[in-house]
Design a protein around this motif. Structure first.
Motif, mmCIF file in Angstrom:
data_model
loop_
_atom_site.group_PDB
_atom_site.id
_atom_site.type_symbol
_atom_site.label_atom_id
_atom_site.label_comp_id
_atom_site.label_asym_id
_atom_site.label_seq_id
_atom_site.Cartn_x
_atom_site.Cartn_y
_atom_site.Cartn_z
ATOM 1 N N LEU A 32 40.364 -1.495 18.033
ATOM 2 C CA LEU A 32 40.197 -2.690 18.869
ATOM 3 C C LEU A 32 41.510 -3.443 19.007
ATOM 4 C CD1 LEU A 32 36.762 -4.207 17.788
ATOM 5 C CD2 LEU A 32 37.459 -3.561 20.106
ATOM 6 N N MET A 34 44.335 -2.286 19.176
ATOM 7 C CA MET A 34 45.225 -1.630 20.131
ATOM 8 C C MET A 34 44.668 -1.672 21.545
ATOM 9 S SD MET A 34 46.690 1.696 18.116
ATOM 10 C CE MET A 34 45.163 2.214 17.356
ATOM 11 N N MET A 35 43.330 -1.584 21.648
ATOM 12 C CA MET A 35 42.751 -1.484 22.988
ATOM 13 C C MET A 35 42.888 -2.807 23.742
ATOM 14 S SD MET A 35 39.273 0.333 24.131
ATOM 15 C CE MET A 35 38.195 -0.620 23.138
ATOM 16 N N TYR A 36 42.707 -3.895 23.041
ATOM 17 C CA TYR A 36 42.821 -5.209 23.679
ATOM 18 C C TYR A 36 44.135 -5.873 23.289
ATOM 19 C CZ TYR A 36 38.005 -5.068 25.230
ATOM 20 O OH TYR A 36 36.841 -4.726 25.870
ATOM 21 N N LYS A 37 44.970 -6.129 24.272
ATOM 22 C CA LYS A 37 46.228 -6.817 23.959
ATOM 23 C C LYS A 37 45.942 -8.164 23.314
ATOM 24 C CE LYS A 37 49.721 -4.870 26.961
ATOM 25 N NZ LYS A 37 49.038 -4.254 28.100
ATOM 26 N N GLU A 38 44.821 -8.771 23.744
ATOM 27 C CA GLU A 38 44.433 -10.071 23.184
ATOM 28 C C GLU A 38 44.135 -9.957 21.688
ATOM 29 O OE1 GLU A 38 42.957 -8.451 25.624
ATOM 30 O OE2 GLU A 38 43.301 -9.639 27.451
ATOM 31 N N ASN A 40 45.831 -7.894 19.641
ATOM 32 C CA ASN A 40 47.005 -7.364 18.943
ATOM 33 C C ASN A 40 47.240 -8.076 17.613
ATOM 34 O OD1 ASN A 40 49.354 -6.347 21.599
ATOM 35 N ND2 ASN A 40 47.484 -5.430 20.849
ATOM 36 N N LEU A 49 51.760 -4.685 14.653
ATOM 37 C CA LEU A 49 50.978 -3.668 15.369
ATOM 38 C C LEU A 49 51.372 -2.251 14.940
ATOM 39 C CD1 LEU A 49 48.751 -4.062 17.514
ATOM 40 C CD2 LEU A 49 50.407 -3.298 19.202
ATOM 41 N N LYS A 50 52.626 -2.083 14.585
ATOM 42 C CA LYS A 50 53.084 -0.772 14.123
ATOM 43 C C LYS A 50 52.343 -0.405 12.824
ATOM 44 C CE LYS A 50 55.823 2.817 13.725
ATOM 45 N NZ LYS A 50 55.739 3.946 14.633
ATOM 46 N N LYS A 53 48.823 0.590 13.630
ATOM 47 C CA LYS A 53 48.742 1.975 14.110
ATOM 48 C C LYS A 53 48.818 2.956 12.937
ATOM 49 C CE LYS A 53 51.550 5.544 15.706
ATOM 50 N NZ LYS A 53 50.662 6.601 16.070
ATOM 51 N N TYR A 149 42.042 10.705 26.315
ATOM 52 C CA TYR A 149 42.015 9.276 25.988
ATOM 53 C C TYR A 149 40.673 8.672 26.368
ATOM 54 C CZ TYR A 149 47.015 9.502 25.176
ATOM 55 O OH TYR A 149 48.240 9.816 24.663
ATOM 56 N N VAL A 153 37.877 6.873 23.818
ATOM 57 C CA VAL A 153 37.318 5.531 23.992
ATOM 58 C C VAL A 153 35.803 5.606 24.206
ATOM 59 C CG1 VAL A 153 37.420 3.428 25.374
ATOM 60 C CG2 VAL A 153 39.506 4.645 24.824
ATOM 61 N N PHE A 156 34.341 5.785 20.984
ATOM 62 C CA PHE A 156 34.393 4.457 20.368
ATOM 63 C C PHE A 156 33.238 3.582 20.858
ATOM 64 C CE2 PHE A 156 35.784 0.005 20.762
ATOM 65 C CZ PHE A 156 35.813 -0.309 19.429
ATOM 66 N N VAL A 157 32.977 3.615 22.154
ATOM 67 C CA VAL A 157 31.878 2.814 22.714
ATOM 68 C C VAL A 157 30.588 3.130 21.960
ATOM 69 C CG1 VAL A 157 30.441 2.440 24.763
ATOM 70 C CG2 VAL A 157 32.913 2.618 25.002
#
Ligand code: HEM
Ligand code: SF4
Ligand code: SF4
Ligand code: SF4
Lengths: 215, 267
Positions: A32, A34-38, A40, A49-50, A53, A149, A153, A156-157
């Protein structure tokens, strides 16, 4: 009424369960992030973030091991549907959706649990395969890789939604069941409700381990 | 300041590779040892430490004559940049002034998502640093009113850094002037690129050129459908559980489950 406590899981079973559960949760959390920049900022607790990951990469390995052990351990009991009894249970909604006086008996795991197991097993394998190619994107042709990719995802859902189903049914939805994954013990009536046939089999074979008798 | 374009006019390029060298120099990129493969093109492809190369190609025209074709390959700085859409860290971003695609390497987590997404195969991953490298149009130069290093180095005027309108006008004019198969490459796909070519020959003639670059469809499914669905699905499940808990309540053993002897149903 008597409250009898029964041993229901081995230490090994609980170990595999938590190995998979914790790594899967961390994978969802880091995924999550990574998927949402919000989101991060989820990385903050891993030093950025590194780091997040890297945690995803490491948990992937633990998850893969956990999942393979779980499949090996639970496949026979939870991976195959047995007809017609499982079908009867499904038609009755397993007593979850509406009231049923006498719920059709199923094997150790009921079809709901089987569906959960199969979803985790199949989506988990999907996550491992797609994730592997995301580490090495050049192993696949680019236009195939694009959809890897999407599959990661998609998995993931499903896994993320099923996690909450599992959490609910394993705790407040079925009071008394969660102890199976902590102490490894459960109250006999709850066990009878969730795994009736199994209890009978164990009683029959004299394997039912009652550890406490509370009056 | 407005949207700008780097225009590469292949018909004016002498393949001196001054731009390639200037790029290495400005970005402090080391040279690597390569092997001679019978062509001046060197290094053979983009690399983590090579953001741009000049392609050399011997082309036998239908008329029978041999032509030496040159082409500059580098990040195209797409208007609809697949790399920016997929990048999870914000390392890749649009430059607000010029609409080029900049890169903040500090932020890059080396996930390689941009490597797969880019329709031009531009971003290159470096195992050592675990980061991705590509041309950023010399962002620190252009934001300080300087030309990109390659443009500055070009002795023939093959490379220009211009306002978009002007660049398009010049490119069109040049195509008219050259006649024949000359054409503009870059204005028709991915929303238009910020590195555009004037090519002398038909596009198909050039080795390694992308004929129909597109932002992959899969990225739409991934980012616009599945990404929001993941939260919606989980939210839906939690909502359904709340309702279930209130209406149906937790699942409790039936009286029969407390009695040893009686028939015991499941549940
Ligand atoms: C329960 C299992 C897993 C879940 C829920 C999960 C979830 C996710 C999510 C949500 C993302 C972000 C996608 C995006 O940017 O939109 C992601 C990225 C990624 N996942 Fe997973 N994942 C799982 C297992 C794995 C496994 C087993 C592997 C490796 C074998 C893996 C490798 C990757 C890679 C390489 C990325 C790209 C970012 C990175 O390099 O960390 N994942 N994952
Ligand atoms: S060419 Fe590739 S790396 Fe450059 S902006 Fe377009 S998608 Fe991004
Ligand atoms: S490798 Fe770096 S630049 Fe590319 S998508 Fe991942 S974080 Fe962004
Ligand atoms: S510096 Fe100019 S002439 Fe020389 S190779 Fe680059 S674009 Fe061509």
């Amino acid at each position: 009424m008597k409250k009898q406590i029964v041993v229901v899981t081995s230490g090994y079973e609980r170990f595999v369960h938590w190995l998979m559960a914790i790594s899967c949760l961390l994978l969802c959390y880091t995924g999550l992030g990574m998927m949402y920049k919000e989101l991060n900022f989820f990385g903050a607790i891993f030093g950025g973030l590194k780091g997040l990951k890297t945690v995803h990469d490491i948990c992937a390995v633990f998850f893969a091991v956990g999942l393979l052990l779980a499949i090996q351990m639970w496949w026979k009991e939870a991976g195959v549907f047995v007809f017609p009894e499982d079908w009867e249970w499904i038609k009755a909604g397993g007593d979850y959706l509406w009231h049923v006086d006498h719920v059709p008996e199923t094997g150790k795991y009921n079809p709901g649990q089987k569906m959960f197991f199969l979803t985790v097993a199949l989506c988990g394998l999907l996550m491992i395969c797609t994730g592997f190619f995301m580490w090495f994107p050049h192993y696949l042709p680019a236009n195939l890789m694009d959809w890897v990719y999407v599959l990661h995802v998609l998995g993931f859902v499903v896994i993320f939604a099923f996690f909450f189903v599992h959490l609910y049914l394993g705790t407040i939805g079925n009071p008394g069941s969660v102890s199976a994954m902590f102490s490894g013990k459960m109250e006999l009536p709850v066990l009878r409700m969730l795994h009736p046939k199994w209890v009978k089999e164990m009683e029959h074979e004299g394997k039912l381990m009652i550890v406490e008798d509370k009056k | 300041m407005s949207e700008k374009i780097k225009l590469y006019d292949a018909s004016k390029c002498t393949a001196c590779r001054g731009c390639q060298l200037a790029c290495k120099q400005w970005n402090a990129l080391k040279a690597g040892q390569t092997e001679h493969k019978g062509t001046y093109q060197n290094p053979p492809t983009l690399q983590p430490n090579t953001y741009m190369i000049i392609h050399f190609q011997d082309y036998v025209a239908p008329e029978g004559d041999v032509r030496w074709l040159f082409r500059k390959e580098a990040c195209m700085h797409c208007t609809k940049a697949a790399c920016v859409t997929v990048c999870p860290s914000g390392a890749l971003y649009y430059n607000k002034e010029f609409k080029t695609v900049g890169m903040d390497r500090e932020k890059c987590i080396g996930c390689k998502e941009c490597v797969s997404a880019c329709p031009f195969e531009v971003p290159r991953y470096d195992k050592e640093t675990e980061k991705v490298y590509k041309c950023d149009m010399c962002e620190t130069r252009i934001t300080n009113n300087m030309n990109p290093a390659c443009v500055k180095a070009c002795p023939t005027g093959a490379l220009k850094w211009l306002d978009k309108d002007e660049a398009l006008k010049i490119a069109e004019g040049r195509v008219q002037q050259l006649g024949g198969d000359a054409n503009v490459y870059g204005d028709k796909f991915v929303g238009g690129t910020h590195l555009m070519y004037v090519l002398k020959e038909k596009m198909d003639v050039y080795d390694g050129i992308k004929k129909d670059p597109k932002v992959p469809q899969s990225i739409f499914v991934w980012k616009n459908l599945l990404k929001p669905l993941s939260l919606l699905a989980a939210g839906g499940v939690i909502g359904a559980e709340l309702i279930h808990y209130m209406i149906r309540g937790p699942h409790k053993p039936h009286p029969e489950h407390y009695e040893e002897a009686k028939k015991q149903g499941g549940a």
